[in-house]
Write an enzyme that holds these catalytic residues in place. Structure first.
Site, PDB file in Angstrom:
ATOM      1  N   CYS A  79       0.842  -1.201   0.000  1.00  0.00           N
ATOM      2  CA  CYS A  79       0.000   0.000   0.000  1.00  0.00           C
ATOM      3  C   CYS A  79       0.882   1.258   0.000  1.00  0.00           C
ATOM      4  CB  CYS A  79      -0.987  -0.031   1.169  1.00  0.00           C
ATOM      5  SG  CYS A  79      -2.357   1.143   0.975  1.00  0.00           S
ATOM      6  N   HIS A 180      -3.910  -4.747  -0.293  1.00  0.00           N
ATOM      7  CA  HIS A 180      -3.476  -5.356   0.965  1.00  0.00           C
ATOM      8  C   HIS A 180      -3.565  -6.873   0.861  1.00  0.00           C
ATOM      9  CE1 HIS A 180      -3.161  -1.750   3.515  1.00  0.00           C
ATOM     10  NE2 HIS A 180      -4.114  -1.267   2.728  1.00  0.00           N
ATOM     11  N   GLU A 182      -2.624  -9.026   2.942  1.00  0.00           N
ATOM     12  CA  GLU A 182      -2.977  -9.587   4.251  1.00  0.00           C
ATOM     13  C   GLU A 182      -4.472  -9.490   4.541  1.00  0.00           C
ATOM     14  OE1 GLU A 182      -2.492  -5.232   5.134  1.00  0.00           O
ATOM     15  OE2 GLU A 182      -1.642  -6.686   3.738  1.00  0.00           O
TER      16      GLU A 182
END
Length: 198
Positions: A79, A180, A182
């Site tokens: 990001c 992202h 994750e």
């Protein structure tokens, strides 16, 4: 060992939780020796370009991050961690980025769509990638700005939000993504798994 760089502004614990889930040993650290001795390095980031660069400069990690991203080991920006690798951003015109890649970060054009771009969107590969999944996988985005590299050859994927936006880069052992991983379910975890396997 994966070093997650703590410069005072980042989505540190969500990244560490994802790595823990994958069984990878990782550490959140601002220690220069720990960062540079790690096998893999991740530069996360949320917030504004200028504030993040101020945190990096004040923490004394500017040269450490540049050395960490010299291609000698796998490095991943996430990001804002993607934006910081470039020279400038329209978000903070007074701030200099890390300058690892030539180019700038610009605001997403207003096509009547909501900005920031928040939510799931598919990516399309721009070239063969060592860590990205196949085209058309959906990733989770939260951003108002996107990268404009001088060298298009480093762009590894795009998404479409009003127009085609470059959303990841890949150059040797240096990788960075706008979305992202994750927070992107199995497709995102597959990226982190491939990265830590390099």
């Amino acid at each position: 060992m994966v070093a997650i760089i703590d410069y005072g502004a980042g989505n540190l614990h969500s990244v560490k939780n994802a790595l823990d889930f994958l069984g990878a040993k990782s550490i959140i650290t601002k220690n220069k020796d720990e960062i540079l001795s790690a096998d893999h390095i991740i530069l996360p980031g949320v917030g504004s370009f200028g504030d993040a660069m101020e945190c990096i400069n004040n923490s004394g990690l500017t040269d450490t991050i540049r050395k960490a991203a010299d291609g000698s080991r796998p490095f991943l920006g996430i990001c804002l961690g993607l934006h910081l690798l470039f020279e400038k951003s329209e978000e903070s015109p007074e701030a200099n980025g890390l300058g690892i890649f030539k180019g700038s970060v610009v605001k997403i054009p207003d096509y009547g769509l909501k900005i920031p771009h928040i939510g799931w969107n598919s990516i399309k590969l721009a070239k063969e990638s060592r860590i990205l999944p196949d085209s058309n996988e959906f990733m989770y985005f939260v951003h108002s700005y996107y990268i404009k590299p001088l060298d298009d050859d480093i762009v590894s994927s795009h998404t479409v939000y009003g127009e085609k936006l470059a959303v990841s880069i890949e150059s040797g052992n240096v990788f960075a993504v706008q979305f992202h991983p994750e927070k992107s379910g199995d497709a995102g975890l597959s990226i982190l798994k491939k990265f830590i396997s390099l």
